[in-house]
Scaffold this active site. Structure first.
Site, PDB file in Angstrom:
ATOM      1  N   SER A  28      58.654  35.308  46.042  1.00  0.00           N
ATOM      2  CA  SER A  28      58.415  36.525  45.257  1.00  0.00           C
ATOM      3  C   SER A  28      57.502  37.404  46.098  1.00  0.00           C
ATOM      4  CB  SER A  28      57.779  36.184  43.906  1.00  0.00           C
ATOM      5  OG  SER A  28      56.605  35.419  44.086  1.00  0.00           O
ATOM      6  N   GLU A  60      54.592  40.622  46.171  1.00  0.00           N
ATOM      7  CA  GLU A  60      53.633  41.418  45.403  1.00  0.00           C
ATOM      8  C   GLU A  60      53.414  42.787  46.059  1.00  0.00           C
ATOM      9  OE1 GLU A  60      50.183  39.433  43.705  1.00  0.00           O
ATOM     10  OE2 GLU A  60      48.924  41.100  44.390  1.00  0.00           O
ATOM     11  N   ASP A  88      38.472  41.976  37.300  1.00  0.00           N
ATOM     12  CA  ASP A  88      37.056  41.983  37.700  1.00  0.00           C
ATOM     13  C   ASP A  88      36.254  42.808  36.701  1.00  0.00           C
ATOM     14  OD1 ASP A  88      37.255  40.466  40.024  1.00  0.00           O
ATOM     15  OD2 ASP A  88      37.910  42.204  41.197  1.00  0.00           O
ATOM     16  N   PHE A 124      37.541  41.235  52.901  1.00  0.00           N
ATOM     17  CA  PHE A 124      38.192  41.074  51.607  1.00  0.00           C
ATOM     18  C   PHE A 124      38.038  39.626  51.117  1.00  0.00           C
ATOM     19  CE2 PHE A 124      42.474  40.795  49.333  1.00  0.00           C
ATOM     20  CZ  PHE A 124      41.991  41.402  48.184  1.00  0.00           C
ATOM     21  N   HIS A 136      54.531  33.017  46.859  1.00  0.00           N
ATOM     22  CA  HIS A 136      54.297  34.404  46.439  1.00  0.00           C
ATOM     23  C   HIS A 136      53.692  35.135  47.640  1.00  0.00           C
ATOM     24  CE1 HIS A 136      53.628  37.634  43.630  1.00  0.00           C
ATOM     25  NE2 HIS A 136      52.336  37.659  43.880  1.00  0.00           N
TER      26      HIS A 136
HETATM   27  P1  FAD Z   1      40.253  33.884  34.826  1.00  0.00           P
HETATM   28  O1  FAD Z   1      41.309  33.006  35.358  1.00  0.00           O
HETATM   29  O2  FAD Z   1      40.131  34.026  33.373  1.00  0.00           O
HETATM   30  O3  FAD Z   1      38.850  33.395  35.334  1.00  0.00           O
HETATM   31  C1  FAD Z   1      38.591  33.352  36.722  1.00  0.00           C
HETATM   32  C2  FAD Z   1      37.537  32.316  36.988  1.00  0.00           C
HETATM   33  O4  FAD Z   1      36.294  32.731  36.420  1.00  0.00           O
HETATM   34  C3  FAD Z   1      37.854  31.003  36.363  1.00  0.00           C
HETATM   35  O5  FAD Z   1      38.707  30.244  37.175  1.00  0.00           O
HETATM   36  C4  FAD Z   1      36.482  30.416  36.151  1.00  0.00           C
HETATM   37  O6  FAD Z   1      36.076  29.793  37.330  1.00  0.00           O
HETATM   38  C5  FAD Z   1      35.614  31.613  35.907  1.00  0.00           C
HETATM   39  N1  FAD Z   1      35.414  31.776  34.474  1.00  0.00           N
HETATM   40  C6  FAD Z   1      36.163  32.500  33.617  1.00  0.00           C
HETATM   41  N2  FAD Z   1      35.676  32.385  32.381  1.00  0.00           N
HETATM   42  C7  FAD Z   1      34.602  31.587  32.455  1.00  0.00           C
HETATM   43  C8  FAD Z   1      33.660  31.098  31.522  1.00  0.00           C
HETATM   44  N3  FAD Z   1      33.729  31.421  30.233  1.00  0.00           N
HETATM   45  N4  FAD Z   1      32.649  30.290  31.966  1.00  0.00           N
HETATM   46  C9  FAD Z   1      32.563  29.943  33.298  1.00  0.00           C
HETATM   47  N5  FAD Z   1      33.435  30.398  34.216  1.00  0.00           N
HETATM   48  C10 FAD Z   1      34.426  31.184  33.810  1.00  0.00           C
HETATM   49  N6  FAD Z   1      42.957  41.948  39.662  1.00  0.00           N
HETATM   50  C11 FAD Z   1      43.313  43.173  39.197  1.00  0.00           C
HETATM   51  O7  FAD Z   1      42.446  43.962  38.828  1.00  0.00           O
HETATM   52  N7  FAD Z   1      44.628  43.565  39.144  1.00  0.00           N
HETATM   53  C12 FAD Z   1      45.637  42.752  39.514  1.00  0.00           C
HETATM   54  O8  FAD Z   1      46.797  43.142  39.435  1.00  0.00           O
HETATM   55  C13 FAD Z   1      45.291  41.454  40.009  1.00  0.00           C
HETATM   56  N8  FAD Z   1      46.263  40.589  40.389  1.00  0.00           N
HETATM   57  C14 FAD Z   1      45.904  39.319  40.805  1.00  0.00           C
HETATM   58  C15 FAD Z   1      46.915  38.423  41.143  1.00  0.00           C
HETATM   59  C16 FAD Z   1      46.604  37.132  41.567  1.00  0.00           C
HETATM   60  C17 FAD Z   1      47.720  36.190  41.922  1.00  0.00           C
HETATM   61  C18 FAD Z   1      45.248  36.731  41.661  1.00  0.00           C
HETATM   62  C19 FAD Z   1      44.891  35.354  42.144  1.00  0.00           C
HETATM   63  C20 FAD Z   1      44.227  37.604  41.314  1.00  0.00           C
HETATM   64  C21 FAD Z   1      44.547  38.901  40.884  1.00  0.00           C
HETATM   65  N9  FAD Z   1      43.545  39.813  40.501  1.00  0.00           N
HETATM   66  C22 FAD Z   1      43.908  41.075  40.065  1.00  0.00           C
HETATM   67  C23 FAD Z   1      42.123  39.460  40.615  1.00  0.00           C
HETATM   68  C24 FAD Z   1      41.505  38.993  39.283  1.00  0.00           C
HETATM   69  O9  FAD Z   1      41.615  40.001  38.312  1.00  0.00           O
HETATM   70  C25 FAD Z   1      40.044  38.670  39.522  1.00  0.00           C
HETATM   71  O10 FAD Z   1      39.898  37.571  40.368  1.00  0.00           O
HETATM   72  C26 FAD Z   1      39.192  38.497  38.257  1.00  0.00           C
HETATM   73  O11 FAD Z   1      37.812  38.445  38.606  1.00  0.00           O
HETATM   74  C27 FAD Z   1      39.504  37.233  37.470  1.00  0.00           C
HETATM   75  O12 FAD Z   1      40.626  37.400  36.693  1.00  0.00           O
HETATM   76  P2  FAD Z   1      41.470  36.058  36.302  1.00  0.00           P
HETATM   77  O13 FAD Z   1      42.534  36.409  35.376  1.00  0.00           O
HETATM   78  O14 FAD Z   1      41.790  35.340  37.534  1.00  0.00           O
HETATM   79  O15 FAD Z   1      40.308  35.335  35.474  1.00  0.00           O
END
Ligand code: FAD
Length: 302
Positions: free
Chosen positions: A17, A19, A111, A221, A271
């Site tokens: 896939s 991105e 973030d 990065f 990916h």
């Molecule tokens: P989550 O998976 O919910 O959490 C990330 C980590 O934070 C967890 O693994 C855990 O270690 C910690 N955490 C979360 N909640 C808690 C808690 N309650 N207590 C303790 N620790 C906790 N960002 C964008 O803005 N736009 C995008 O399109 C985008 N695409 C992405 C695609 C991929 C494949 C990846 C890997 C990242 C992408 N990101 C994107 C980045 C992502 O948004 C950031 O890394 C963000 O900070 C975390 O989002 P997440 O959904 O990974 O969070």
């Protein structure tokens, strides 16, 4: 090593896939569409379009996925973040995606808008955790939902175990697969995958592969993302600062070697972070023995 088999088998042993990210200027826009058009010939299972945290790219992301799905007939996943948004705001975006024909979402927290490394504060009417967003998306019944995974743990995470617990909460909420942050050391991924499986998480964990356009920028990065950049990469790019063509060859070699090694370890789905550019992705896939579909059917017949 635990296999990452998702039981689909099929057209090729190697499944990919791509991105993309939404363009910020007219020039970037034409580059994006040239890239998507060309890379579509490499038969990706699906393509994805990122989404700016807090909705900052809502319109460009939506307009790009509309074109990918509507005009280009590509199976397209829209990324979606829930940071800084109420549940109703997020659901309104999901409705727009669905109306455009999108049936795949990459569900993310995003973030914190106060900056990477600051602590996440959920919107008062928003999702507490990404797993809550996943559950809402899965409830539609017709959406394929991917989530993130971090082989070297997310920079906010106090430990890899907390990180894996977060992944488990997303898998338990019904996520269909996880796409990983990029990494360059396959042993790290292998150890991570073993821990993920030991935690009872059965969904496919799809490695995110980043062909290196520019090692200096990548290091900057990677520091923000918590991904390590092994010393062997410095060695491979040494002396190539003024040789962009050689650099591109080396970058494609490295990405292809990484994928081939993961294939030997039982992984068959990848990916690829395209950075909206063709050459490194095409170079990587060629080295793996893939060939693009001929854009012109006459070429295929020749
Ligand atoms: P989550 O998976 O919910 O959490 C990330 C980590 O934070 C967890 O693994 C855990 O270690 C910690 N955490 C979360 N909640 C808690 C808690 N309650 N207590 C303790 N620790 C906790 N960002 C964008 O803005 N736009 C995008 O399109 C985008 N695409 C992405 C695609 C991929 C494949 C990846 C890997 C990242 C992408 N990101 C994107 C980045 C992502 O948004 C950031 O890394 C963000 O900070 C975390 O989002 P997440 O959904 O990974 O969070």
């Amino acid at each position: 090593m635990a296999r990452n088999d998702n039981g689909t088998g099929g057209k090729s042993n190697l499944r990919i896939s791509f991105e993309f990210f939404p363009p910020k200027s007219d020039e970037m826009e034409s580059q994006l569409w040239e890239t998507v058009t060309e890379l579509a010939n490499w038969n990706p299972d699906y393509v994805t379009m990122t989404y700016g945290a807090g909705g900052s790219t809502r319109e460009p992301t939506l307009s790009a996925v509309k074109r990918m799905v509507g005009e280009m007939k590509l199976s397209t996943a829209a990324h979606l973040t829930c940071v800084d948004a109420s549940r109703n705001e997020v659901r309104a975006v999901v409705e727009e995606f669905r109306a455009a024909g999108v049936r795949r979402i990459v569900a993310l927290r995003g973030d914190p808008t106060t900056g990477v490394g600051t602590s996440y504060v959920p919107h008062p009417e928003g999702y507490q955790r990404t797993a809550d967003l996943v559950r809402d998306l899965v409830a539609y019944g017709d959406l394929d939902v991917s989530v993130s995974a971090y082989p070297e743990m997310h920079p906010e995470s106090p430990s890899i175990d907390v990180d894996i617990d977060t992944l488990k909460s997303k898998a338990d909420a019904g996520a269909h697969r996880a796409l990983t942050q990029f990494f360059f050391d396959n042993d790290i991924f292998e150890r991570y995958l073993d821990k993920v499986r030991a935690a009872g998480i059965a969904i496919p964990i799809v490695p995110g592969i980043m062909p290196i356009q520019n090692l200096t920028q990548l290091k900057r990065f990677a520091r923000r993302c918590g991904a390590s950049v092994p010393a062997f990469l410095d060695d491979r790019f040494e002396g190539l600062d003024d040789k962009p063509e050689d650099r591109a060859q080396v970058a494609a070699d490295i990405a292809a070697e990484q994928i081939a090694d993961l294939q030997r370890r039982g992984i068959h789905e990848f990916h690829l972070y395209t950075m909206n550019r063709v050459p490194l992705i095409a170079g990587t896939l060629e080295r793996l023995g893939l060939r693009p579909r001929a854009a012109n059917p006459a070429e295929a017949a020749a």
